[in-house]
Design an enzyme around this catalytic site. Structure first.
Site, mmCIF file in Angstrom:
data_model
loop_
_atom_site.group_PDB
_atom_site.id
_atom_site.type_symbol
_atom_site.label_atom_id
_atom_site.label_comp_id
_atom_site.label_asym_id
_atom_site.label_seq_id
_atom_site.Cartn_x
_atom_site.Cartn_y
_atom_site.Cartn_z
ATOM 1 N N GLU A 67 49.913 68.082 46.033
ATOM 2 C CA GLU A 67 50.321 69.460 46.295
ATOM 3 C C GLU A 67 49.130 70.413 46.380
ATOM 4 O O GLU A 67 49.165 71.400 47.116
ATOM 5 C CB GLU A 67 51.258 69.935 45.182
ATOM 6 C CG GLU A 67 51.670 71.391 45.324
ATOM 7 C CD GLU A 67 52.532 71.883 44.178
ATOM 8 O OE1 GLU A 67 53.622 72.389 44.463
ATOM 9 O OE2 GLU A 67 52.123 71.752 43.008
ATOM 10 N N ASP A 68 48.072 70.118 45.630
ATOM 11 C CA ASP A 68 46.953 71.058 45.562
ATOM 12 C C ASP A 68 46.105 71.095 46.824
ATOM 13 O O ASP A 68 45.268 71.983 46.981
ATOM 14 C CB ASP A 68 46.051 70.707 44.371
ATOM 15 C CG ASP A 68 46.735 70.979 43.045
ATOM 16 O OD1 ASP A 68 47.490 71.963 42.955
ATOM 17 O OD2 ASP A 68 46.505 70.207 42.096
ATOM 18 N N ARG A 133 41.604 78.337 39.363
ATOM 19 C CA ARG A 133 41.324 77.489 40.520
ATOM 20 C C ARG A 133 41.402 78.230 41.854
ATOM 21 O O ARG A 133 40.913 77.728 42.853
ATOM 22 C CB ARG A 133 42.302 76.303 40.534
ATOM 23 C CG ARG A 133 42.162 75.364 39.329
ATOM 24 C CD ARG A 133 40.949 74.469 39.440
ATOM 25 N NE ARG A 133 40.783 73.611 38.275
ATOM 26 C CZ ARG A 133 41.348 72.407 38.143
ATOM 27 N NH1 ARG A 133 42.134 71.948 39.101
ATOM 28 N NH2 ARG A 133 41.141 71.693 37.068
ATOM 29 N N HIS A 163 47.849 76.337 36.939
ATOM 30 C CA HIS A 163 48.267 76.889 38.230
ATOM 31 C C HIS A 163 49.482 77.791 38.050
ATOM 32 O O HIS A 163 50.198 77.685 37.045
ATOM 33 C CB HIS A 163 48.665 75.748 39.195
ATOM 34 C CG HIS A 163 47.542 74.889 39.640
ATOM 35 N ND1 HIS A 163 47.560 73.504 39.490
ATOM 36 C CD2 HIS A 163 46.365 75.180 40.250
ATOM 37 C CE1 HIS A 163 46.442 72.997 39.992
ATOM 38 N NE2 HIS A 163 45.704 73.992 40.443
ATOM 39 N N CYS A 248 53.675 68.839 41.481
ATOM 40 C CA CYS A 248 52.310 68.420 41.836
ATOM 41 C C CYS A 248 52.260 67.145 42.670
ATOM 42 O O CYS A 248 51.296 66.915 43.404
ATOM 43 C CB CYS A 248 51.490 68.168 40.577
ATOM 44 S SG CYS A 248 51.361 69.534 39.426
#
Length: 258
Positions: A67-68, A133, A163, A248
């Site tokens: 996902e990031d 982040r 997050h 995630c």
């Protein structure tokens, strides 16, 4: 027509070396993590999702947290520039996968950083966590990419968790759910429902009234069931040791041109 495709990525053999920021490091059982990942992918498939496996990135311990690496809005894939430098090699394989699906591909550029886990979409509103982040330039570049397509971008401070989506996600009706001790600014969300467990703040919308969520939030699952939803529970405790949650482990592509 709506699409139901989900990007996933098999855990790296080096998963146990993954980053931790806000919690104490615990021993990760990599073999059990693979079993849990396979059960997660099976749950997506069982509920009608076509899973697309991105090529593994075995040298990247955190690469399972796909996902990031990318944010989707409509048919546009915005390739992230992760805030942790060690994760930036993860994006190449994801870029190849979304391009292969016919997405229009854009990028976050230096000096901006943006993790996909900091982005929560509710209709055309795109909340972006500004924290460890994702920096201000990342928020600005996401706004420049998506606002011309009809998005309304709202920046949200994040300091207590990794997050934004470590703190909040949303139910199918758009109600934001979160565990208040992990949130910086609950008042930013007009429709908000507090949940009793940290892991209860994380749901993946499977379609209809079905919510994919972690086994570590049984009280929240009861709450959602009482509200008329159908929790679909998966055990992801090995990934939770690395500050991860159910969102995630996949990127849901709901608005491809199919």
């Amino acid at each position: 027509m709506p699409s139901k495709k989900a990007l996933v990525r098999r855990p790296s053999p080096r998963l146990a070396e993954g980053l931790v920021t806000h919690i104490e490091r615990e021993r990760v059982d990599a073999d059990l993590a693979v079993e849990q990942w396979e059960a997660y992918v099976a749950a997506l498939r069982t509920h009608g999702w076509d899973t697309i496996e991105v090529d593994p990135a075995d040298d990247c311990p955190d690469s399972v947290f796909v996902e990031d690496t990318v944010v989707m809005y409509k048919n546009v894939a915005l390739i992230a520039r992760p805030g942790a430098e060690s994760r930036r090699a993860e994006t190449a394989g994801v870029e190849e996968a979304v391009a292969g699906l016919g997405c229009s591909v854009n990028w976050i550029w230096e000096p901006a950083t943006l993790d996909g886990g900091d982005v929560l979409k509710i209709g055309d509103t795109v909340f972006v966590g500004r924290g460890g982040r994702t920096n201000a330039a990342g928020v600005q570049q996401l706004r420049a990419a998506f606002e011309p397509l009809g998005a309304r971008v709202v920046a949200v401070p994040v300091s207590k968790v990794l997050h934004l989506k470590s703190a909040v996600t949303a139910l199918p009706d758009g109600t934001v759910i979160g565990h208040i001790p992990k949130m910086d600014a609950p008042s930013l969300f007009a429709r908000f429902l507090p949940v009793p467990e940290e892991a209860g703040a994380h749901v993946v919308l499977l379609g209809g009234d079905k919510l994919l969520m972690a086994a570590s939030a049984p009280k929240t699952a009861e709450l959602f069931a009482d509200l008329g939803y159908k929790p679909v529970v998966v055990d992801i405790n090995e990934f939770e040791k690395l500050e991860a949650c159910v969102t995630c482990l996949s990127v849901r592509l709901r608005e491809l041109y199919v």
